[in-house]
Design a protein around this motif. Structure first.
Motif, PDB file in Angstrom:
ATOM      1  N   GLY A  99      12.353 -39.110  -9.200  1.00 32.63           N
ATOM      2  CA  GLY A  99      12.111 -38.598  -7.863  1.00 32.63           C
ATOM      3  C   GLY A  99      12.721 -37.220  -7.698  1.00 32.63           C
ATOM      4  O   GLY A  99      13.375 -36.688  -8.611  1.00 32.63           O
ATOM      5  N   PRO A 100      12.556 -36.616  -6.539  1.00 29.99           N
ATOM      6  CA  PRO A 100      13.053 -35.245  -6.327  1.00 29.99           C
ATOM      7  C   PRO A 100      14.567 -35.108  -6.395  1.00 29.99           C
ATOM      8  O   PRO A 100      15.067 -34.007  -6.596  1.00 29.99           O
ATOM      9  N   VAL A 101      15.308 -36.228  -6.248  1.00 29.43           N
ATOM     10  CA  VAL A 101      16.773 -36.124  -6.304  1.00 29.43           C
ATOM     11  C   VAL A 101      17.270 -35.890  -7.730  1.00 29.43           C
ATOM     12  O   VAL A 101      18.412 -35.456  -7.925  1.00 29.43           O
ATOM     13  N   VAL A 102      16.403 -36.142  -8.711  1.00 29.29           N
ATOM     14  CA  VAL A 102      16.791 -35.918 -10.111  1.00 29.29           C
ATOM     15  C   VAL A 102      16.568 -34.440 -10.430  1.00 29.29           C
ATOM     16  O   VAL A 102      15.599 -34.044 -11.078  1.00 29.29           O
ATOM     17  N   SER A 103      17.470 -33.633  -9.912  1.00 28.69           N
ATOM     18  CA  SER A 103      17.415 -32.191 -10.095  1.00 28.69           C
ATOM     19  C   SER A 103      18.842 -31.668 -10.051  1.00 28.69           C
ATOM     20  O   SER A 103      19.792 -32.431  -9.880  1.00 28.69           O
ATOM     21  N   GLN A 104      19.016 -30.366 -10.198  1.00 30.19           N
ATOM     22  CA  GLN A 104      20.364 -29.809 -10.215  1.00 30.19           C
ATOM     23  C   GLN A 104      20.816 -29.335  -8.837  1.00 30.19           C
ATOM     24  O   GLN A 104      21.961 -29.550  -8.440  1.00 30.19           O
ATOM     25  N   VAL A 105      19.940 -28.666  -8.122  1.00 27.31           N
ATOM     26  CA  VAL A 105      20.208 -28.279  -6.731  1.00 27.31           C
ATOM     27  C   VAL A 105      19.137 -28.926  -5.868  1.00 27.31           C
ATOM     28  O   VAL A 105      17.943 -28.666  -6.041  1.00 27.31           O
ATOM     29  N   VAL A 106      19.573 -29.799  -4.960  1.00 27.50           N
ATOM     30  CA  VAL A 106      18.645 -30.563  -4.130  1.00 27.50           C
ATOM     31  C   VAL A 106      18.853 -30.206  -2.667  1.00 27.50           C
ATOM     32  O   VAL A 106      19.975 -30.261  -2.156  1.00 27.50           O
ATOM     33  N   LEU A 107      17.759 -29.832  -1.996  1.00 28.80           N
ATOM     34  CA  LEU A 107      17.803 -29.595  -0.558  1.00 28.80           C
ATOM     35  C   LEU A 107      17.303 -30.844   0.151  1.00 28.80           C
ATOM     36  O   LEU A 107      16.140 -31.225   0.004  1.00 28.80           O
ATOM     37  N   ALA A 108      18.187 -31.500   0.893  1.00 35.41           N
ATOM     38  CA  ALA A 108      17.824 -32.684   1.677  1.00 35.41           C
ATOM     39  C   ALA A 108      17.586 -32.215   3.114  1.00 35.41           C
ATOM     40  O   ALA A 108      18.503 -32.149   3.926  1.00 35.41           O
TER      41      ALA A 108
END
Length: 320
Positions: A99-108
């Motif tokens: 999912g999109p949370v599997v990243s280095q910089v995440v904008l929630a």
């Protein structure tokens, strides 16, 4: 990157790069870099249109890190954040689709619009730096940082973040409106295209990891440690406070103090570092009582009062 001078150069290069996009908000950018070096997450609480998303994108581009954005809505499911397992008919096995949370910089983005169940899925990723899907745990990449946003004005159709989740954010920052001259600069820079599209990396993910390790060697004297604990303890004793800061507040001031000292080229923490970090580090961890709300006091007002009254340690704070 083995020395404090290297960390200072790292921070200055990244800040100057981000300032090509975010105009006139150096203090907020500095706090974001402090959180990055401290391996923490940031809650950006501000009105729409002041550059919250651009700050996250600029940070990711400046560090040459993967970036992903999660636009939270009430109908979003936890799997929309963490990813899903899909059955592959050719291999006859389930495959994990991140999912999109599997990243280095995440904008929630607008995190308080998600339901508590979805917020909890993000909470595991923030705290444990891993996600669990169908009983299988998947580690997240390093560095990993969440920048979450919420609008402090509009609360209709939102789910306020519980105190346990607020406590997971290392710092809470605000951007605020730009000054008149800065706003003119923003118009000039966006005449033909947005400057973030042309932003080049200033550092790499390896540089981030090295800097994060380097700040741990910054010296914190016993007097400064006692000052940190006393400040945290005063939030629990104050008459206008319903719930004071937890020990995580002291840990936050300790680690962010090391990061700020290194960013300023020092290998020791001063009380000034603690005072500069107190509001963003403790403001969201302190719950004020109903009488204080009636008097229109904020948690920041109370923390500032404590800072003004608490004795500051003196003497040699630079070495053992």
């Amino acid at each position: 990157m083995n020395s404090i001078a290297d960390v200072q150069a790292f921070a200055e290069a990244v800040i100057e790069n981000i300032e090509k996009v975010i105009v006139g908000k150096r203090s907020t950018i500095e706090m974001t870099i402090v959180a990055l070096l401290s391996q923490g997450h940031v809650l950006i609480e501000d009105v729409p249109g002041v550059g919250k998303t651009m700050l996250a994108r600029s940070l990711a581009r400046s560090l040459d890190c993967d970036f992903d954005r999660i636009q939270f809505t009430p109908d979003m499911l936890p799997s929309d954040v963490t990813g899903v397992s899909i059955f592959n008919q050719s291999s006859r096995e389930f495959e994990y689709r991140p999912g999109p949370v599997v990243s280095q910089v995440v904008l929630a983005d607008e995190i308080n619009r998600a339901t508590p169940k979805t917020q909890a899925a993000l909470l595991e990723a923030m705290e444990e730096r891993q996600v669990t899907v169908d009983g299988v745990t998947h580690p997240l990449p390093r560095p990993f940082m969440v920048l979450a946003t919420q609008n402090p004005i509009e609360y209709e159709g939102t789910f306020p973040l519980p105190e346990a989740q607020l406590d997971r954010f290392l710092l809470r920052v605000r951007l605020g409106y730009p000054g008149s001259a800065d706003e003119v600069t923003i118009l000039d820079r966006q005449q033909f295209r947005h400057p973030v599209t042309e932003l080049e990396p200033a550092m790499s993910a390896d540089d981030v990891r090295a800097a994060q390790e380097s700040i741990k060697s910054v010296y914190v004297s016993p007097a400064v440690k006692r000052y940190i604990v006393a400040l945290n303890d005063e939030t629990r004793k104050h008459g206008d406070v319903y719930l004071g800061a937890s020990p995580r507040g002291s840990l936050t001031l300790y680690r962010t103090g090391q990061a700020r000292a290194a960013m300023h080229g020092r290998d020791f923490v001063l009380p000034d570092d603690v005072k500069a970090l107190a509001l963003p580090a403790l403001g969201h961890r302190v719950i004020i009582g109903p009488k204080a709300r009636l008097r229109e006091l904020s948690s920041e007002d109370i923390i500032q009062t404590i800072l003004d009254e608490l004795p500051v340690p003196a003497g040699d704070l630079t070495s053992e």
